[in-house]
Scaffold this active site. Structure first.
Site, PDB file in Angstrom:
ATOM      1  N   LEU A   1       0.865  -1.186   0.000  1.00  0.00           N
ATOM      2  CA  LEU A   1       0.000   0.000   0.000  1.00  0.00           C
ATOM      3  C   LEU A   1       0.899   1.233   0.000  1.00  0.00           C
ATOM      4  O   LEU A   1       1.161   1.843   1.025  1.00  0.00           O
ATOM      5  CB  LEU A   1      -0.931  -0.034   1.210  1.00  0.00           C
ATOM      6  CG  LEU A   1      -2.057   0.980   1.246  1.00  0.00           C
ATOM      7  CD1 LEU A   1      -2.922   0.913  -0.009  1.00  0.00           C
ATOM      8  CD2 LEU A   1      -2.914   0.764   2.469  1.00  0.00           C
ATOM      9  N   HIS A   2       1.411   1.575  -1.193  1.00  0.00           N
ATOM     10  CA  HIS A   2       2.335   2.707  -1.327  1.00  0.00           C
ATOM     11  C   HIS A   2       1.555   4.003  -1.549  1.00  0.00           C
ATOM     12  O   HIS A   2       0.331   4.028  -1.409  1.00  0.00           O
ATOM     13  CB  HIS A   2       3.359   2.432  -2.435  1.00  0.00           C
ATOM     14  CG  HIS A   2       2.753   2.198  -3.775  1.00  0.00           C
ATOM     15  ND1 HIS A   2       2.529   3.210  -4.677  1.00  0.00           N
ATOM     16  CD2 HIS A   2       2.317   1.057  -4.376  1.00  0.00           C
ATOM     17  CE1 HIS A   2       1.981   2.718  -5.773  1.00  0.00           C
ATOM     18  NE2 HIS A   2       1.843   1.411  -5.615  1.00  0.00           N
ATOM     19  N   VAL A   3       2.249   5.070  -1.900  1.00  0.00           N
ATOM     20  CA  VAL A   3       1.655   6.407  -1.916  1.00  0.00           C
ATOM     21  C   VAL A   3       0.433   6.518  -2.832  1.00  0.00           C
ATOM     22  O   VAL A   3      -0.604   7.032  -2.423  1.00  0.00           O
ATOM     23  CB  VAL A   3       2.701   7.480  -2.294  1.00  0.00           C
ATOM     24  CG1 VAL A   3       2.048   8.847  -2.453  1.00  0.00           C
ATOM     25  CG2 VAL A   3       3.785   7.547  -1.234  1.00  0.00           C
TER      26      VAL A   3
ATOM     27  N   ALA B   1      -2.629   4.586  -1.507  1.00  0.00           N
ATOM     28  CA  ALA B   1      -3.034   5.192  -0.237  1.00  0.00           C
ATOM     29  C   ALA B   1      -3.766   6.509  -0.508  1.00  0.00           C
ATOM     30  O   ALA B   1      -4.805   6.802   0.103  1.00  0.00           O
ATOM     31  CB  ALA B   1      -1.817   5.432   0.657  1.00  0.00           C
TER      32      ALA B   1
END
Length: 105
Positions: free
Chosen positions: A21-23, A26
């Protein structure tokens, strides 16, 4: 005096993308969560964060295989949880399309 709110809707989701769940996901989650009136939270193990905040979501450091619980409390809780869960279902397809089309010339 703290008021404990009973969640109106919950759903477990699994992080399936190789980058976790990276930038970008997210941020996408927070943008969709902010469309709803309900309070939205994400839970990993015993850590609970504001689902309407990209930075809070990133604090979960959710890697591939991590199970998260989406919790919504409010008048549109069921709709919110259903819509937010769809973001996780589409995670694999989104990552595959990101890396699939760059080499055509």
């Amino acid at each position: 005096q703290e008021r404990i709110m009973k969640p109106d809707a919950t759903r477990e989701v699994e992080i399936v993308g190789p980058y976790g769940l990276h930038v970008r996901p997210a941020h996408d989650f927070a943008v969709v969560a902010n469309r709803f009136v309900s309070t939205i939270e994400l839970i990993r193990d015993n850590e609970r964060v504001n689902g309407k905040s990209t930075l809070d979501i990133l604090l979960l450091a959710a890697k591939e295989g991590t199970t998260l619980t989406i919790v919504a409390t409010g008048c549109d809780a069921h709709e919110a949880v259903n819509e937010l869960a769809k973001l996780f279902q589409g995670q694999v397809a989104a990552h595959e399309s990101d890396s699939a089309g760059g080499s055509e010339t």
